[in-house]
Scaffold this active site. Structure first.
Site, short mmCIF file in Angstrom:
data_model
loop_
_atom_site.label_atom_id
_atom_site.label_comp_id
_atom_site.label_asym_id
_atom_site.label_seq_id
_atom_site.Cartn_x
_atom_site.Cartn_y
_atom_site.Cartn_z
N TYR A 103 0.88 -1.18 0.00
CA TYR A 103 0.00 0.00 0.00
C TYR A 103 0.91 1.22 0.00
CZ TYR A 103 -4.19 2.57 1.54
OH TYR A 103 -5.23 3.45 1.64
N ARG A 115 -5.45 10.27 -11.17
CA ARG A 115 -4.82 10.99 -10.04
C ARG A 115 -4.35 9.93 -9.05
NH1 ARG A 115 -5.08 10.24 -5.17
NH2 ARG A 115 -7.05 11.05 -4.42
N LYS A 123 -5.41 -1.71 -2.71
CA LYS A 123 -6.61 -1.47 -1.88
C LYS A 123 -7.32 -2.80 -1.61
CE LYS A 123 -6.77 3.14 -1.58
NZ LYS A 123 -7.00 3.98 -0.41
N GLU A 155 -11.69 4.88 -6.92
CA GLU A 155 -10.41 5.24 -6.30
C GLU A 155 -9.54 6.05 -7.25
OE1 GLU A 155 -9.82 4.02 -3.00
OE2 GLU A 155 -8.30 5.59 -3.14
N ASP A 156 -9.02 7.12 -6.76
CA ASP A 156 -8.01 7.93 -7.47
C ASP A 156 -8.45 8.39 -8.86
OD1 ASP A 156 -6.71 7.55 -5.12
OD2 ASP A 156 -4.86 6.76 -5.97
N ASP A 185 -13.80 6.46 -2.33
CA ASP A 185 -12.94 6.36 -1.15
C ASP A 185 -12.23 7.68 -0.86
OD1 ASP A 185 -11.44 5.12 0.90
OD2 ASP A 185 -9.81 4.77 -0.50
N ASP A 186 -11.75 8.35 -1.91
CA ASP A 186 -10.97 9.58 -1.70
C ASP A 186 -11.84 10.69 -1.12
OD1 ASP A 186 -8.37 8.71 -2.85
OD2 ASP A 186 -9.70 8.33 -4.55
N ASN A 245 -0.17 11.71 0.00
CA ASN A 245 0.62 10.51 -0.27
C ASN A 245 1.30 10.61 -1.62
OD1 ASN A 245 -0.32 9.12 2.09
ND2 ASN A 245 -2.27 8.82 1.04
#
Ligand code: NAI
Ligand code: PYR
Ligand code: MG
Length: 605
Positions: A128, A181, A199, A270-271, A293-294, A447
């Site tokens: 991760y 992203r 994830k 995600e992302d 999630d973000d 991150n």
């Protein structure tokens, strides 16, 4: 009626308890096909009788090695690698560790997930953040065998049939990205597949989702990363990203295909870059069981951290509404955090009018402080733009710098979700010494590690030893004077997304409501003890992630039932769910968590 439901529930309980011993696993293969299937493979661990039954005799060295011995041998190799790479650059060491884990993942999933679960604190930074970022950046060179599914712009019109190419009959959890992203690393195109894989590894480790029922997905709509477009060996589509309706129709097609084949699955976005993160969330959240999630996972974790910071100042939770909070980064994560924090404050204040007057948030993006004077103000940021109501600070103009804002506002908290490494610089951190809080909080949540707004060490050094610190990627605790420790908390959505997904799955929720997300955040916030909070510890150790996820999953199931969104899961119907006490839900959630052990394999043609 209820008594009948209750009796059926009790009967099932009894049956299940007597079935705790690992049940047999049906396999339709024989011989080398089994050895090459990481789901069934036990390497040298196949007992002799099983070798006979499955046509494996002679295909393995004669000695049978136990699971425990295999485990020990792997850990010894891992520790030798650590020893042998001492002194090498950190990126070389991290990638070497990722490779050894990935090879095991490719070969023997049972052993892989057991070592991951037992050593999650050490291995999470490898599978991760931060190492997964490095893996995505180097994906082309690291690629050995595919994992997950890839739907590209060239597959338009084919997805409904393609989805049936996936070998598992049942899928519970899907994590999907378009690679636009990836962490704070920008557009990595198809190479972003590493994120859904990482994830979902966390889903298996934390939530006990059966690894045969997970699906990482890459929607390759092209990339705007010029370096990748110019790379002959880039593995994705070498074309600019689809935009507008063309883009949305591709995501629509994937969602229809996935939910047609697996109507009870949960999908985590995600992302995605901000514009698509918000748009897809609004588009799908009332139609499918999905969340972003973000935006939503991060918000819950940040809120739990913010509430912890209030407690650490020795104040009551209601004092949250008096905290002055500066959020740096007005993207999907920053806006998500502010929206949830605002909701929580409104709940505490009890009326939206009071909320207007409260005005406790300051939001900055790459152009500085966002006010109502901002040209082309993003609608998502508009509710947090300064310049209305009381509580305005003299002399703060549109576009004011972070340093100006910190000096004038004297915030209780600065929270970074900007993706820009080091922007909480020495001057900003020193200015936090003048904070109105007795224990200012510094959350550098971006991150991977290089993109964190500051390091733990710099935060304690410049802002003072009494601060509370949290970051998105892990840092070592900092040794302070007089034998004291400066705790480096990890404020990462990994504390919540596994429980949100698990709770949504096990309740059979039609969709994932704000109430379910709030329940998850409140559960995490209340997990930590007063004693830990006083030391500056905001989140429990990641080594407790299964226990935390059980609690969060339970809170989510409970909220789904209370909001009438639950439809049940497997042979547990809505009525049985509705009848369960809190303890019974905990038991139901834990019982449904997969745990890696070798099951006896039974061959069926
Ligand atoms: N700790 C955690 O659990 C999570 C961390 N993140 C991290 O948050 C970061 C941002 O994610 P998103 O919001 O999705 O990205 P995004 O691209 O949607 O937003 C980034 C925001 O930062 C702003 N920004 C850029 N340079 C800035 C500067 N110099 N000063 C102030 N603001 C600046 C941009 O204007 C934009 O508003 C990433 O690094 C990501 O890894 C995201 C989700 C969860
Ligand atoms: C943790 C996470 O989801 C991110 O950095 O995007
Ligand atoms: Mg993310």
């Amino acid at each position: 009626m209820w008594n009948l439901a209750r009796a059926a529930w009790n009967l099932r309980q009894t049956r299940r308890l007597s079935a705790c011993i690992p049940g047999p696993c049906i396999v339709h293969k024989r011989g080398t096909d089994i050895l090459h299937d990481p789901w069934f493979n036990k390497d040298t661990g196949f007992p002799l009788t099983e070798r006979d039954r499955l046509g494996l005799r002679g295909l393995l060295p004669p000695r049978v090695i136990s699971f425990e011995q295999q485990y020990e041998r792997f850990m010894n190799s891992y520790h030798s690698l650590e020893h042998n790479t001492r002194g090498e650059p950190e990126s070389v060491v991290s990638l070497a560790k990722w490779r050894i884990l990935n090879r095991l993942h490719d070969r023997n999933e049972t052993l892989y997930y057991r070592v991951l679960i037992d050593n999650i604190k050490d291995f999470a930074p490898i599978i991760y953040t931060p190492t997964v970022g490095l893996v995505c950046q180097n994906y082309g060179g690291l690629f050995r065998r595919p994992r997950g599914m890839y739907f590209s712009a060239k597959d338009k019109g084919e997805m409904m049939s393609m989805i049936y190419n996936w070998p598992s009959h049942q899928v519970d959890m899907i994590v999907v990205t378009d690679g636009s992203r990836i962490l704070g690393l920008g557009d990595l195109g198809v190479q972003g597949i590493g994120i859904p894989i990482g994830k979902l590894d966390m889903y298996v480790a934390a939530a006990g989702i059966n690894p045969q029922r997970i699906l990482p997905v890459m929607l390759d709509v092209g990339t705007n990363n010029q370096k990748l477009l110019g790379d002959d060996l880039y593995l994705g589509l070498r074309q600019p990203r689809l935009e507008g309706d063309e883009y949305l129709s591709m995501v629509d097609e994937f969602m229809e295909a996935a939910f047609t084949r697996w109507p009870k699955a949960v999908v985590q976005f995600e992302d995605f870059q901000m514009k698509w993160a918000f748009e897809t969330l609004q588009r799908y959240r009332n139609r499918f069981c999905m969340f972003n999630d973000d935006i939503q996972g991060t918000a819950g974790v940040a809120l739990a951290g913010l509430l912890g910071a209030v407690r650490a100042q020795g104040q009551s939770l209601k004092d949250f509404v008096k905290q002055k909070i500066v959020v740096v980064g007005a993207g999907s994560a920053g806006i998500g955090v502010l929206s949830m924090a605002r909701q929580a404050a409104a709940k505490m204040l009890g009326s939206s009018e009071n909320m207007e007057a409260n005005n406790q948030f300051w939001l900055l993006d790459k152009d500085g402080l966002i006010t109502k004077d901002r040209k082309d103000l993003d609608p998502a940021a508009a509710p947090f733009a300064r310049g209305f109501g009381p509580g305005e600070v003299e002399g703060l103009r549109e576009g004011a710098t972070l340093l100006e804002v910190v000096k004038k506002v004297k915030p209780h908290v600065i929270l970074g979700l900007s993706g820009v490494g080091g922007i909480f610089n020495e001057e900003v951190l020193k200015a936090m010494r003048e904070s109105d809080s007795s224990r200012p909080a510094i959350f550098a949540m971006s991150n991977p590690t290089m993109n964190a707004e500051c390091t733990a060490e710099d935060a304690f050094k410049h802002a003072g030893e009494n601060i509370i610190f949290a970051s998105g990627s892990p840092f070592e605790n900092v040794t302070l004077g007089n034998g004291k420790i400066g705790y480096a908390n990890q404020a990462n959505n990994m504390y919540l997304f596994p429980g949100i997904g698990l709770g949504a799955l096990l309740s059979g929720a039609r969709h994932i409501s704000d109430g379910m997300l709030q329940a998850a955040a409140e559960c995490l916030a209340s997990y930590i003890t007063e004693e830990d909070i006083q030391k500056g510890i905001l989140f429990p150790s990641i080594s407790r992630i299964r226990h935390i996820t059980t609690q969060v999953g339970t809170a989510v199931v409970h909220a789904a039932v209370a909001e009438d969104l639950a439809e049940g899961h497997g042979d547990i119907g809505l009525k049985e769910l509705a009848y369960m006490s809190k303890e019974e839900i905990v038991e139901y959630v834990s019982r449904n968590m997969w745990y890696p052990i070798y099951s006896p394999l039974v061959h069926e043609k």
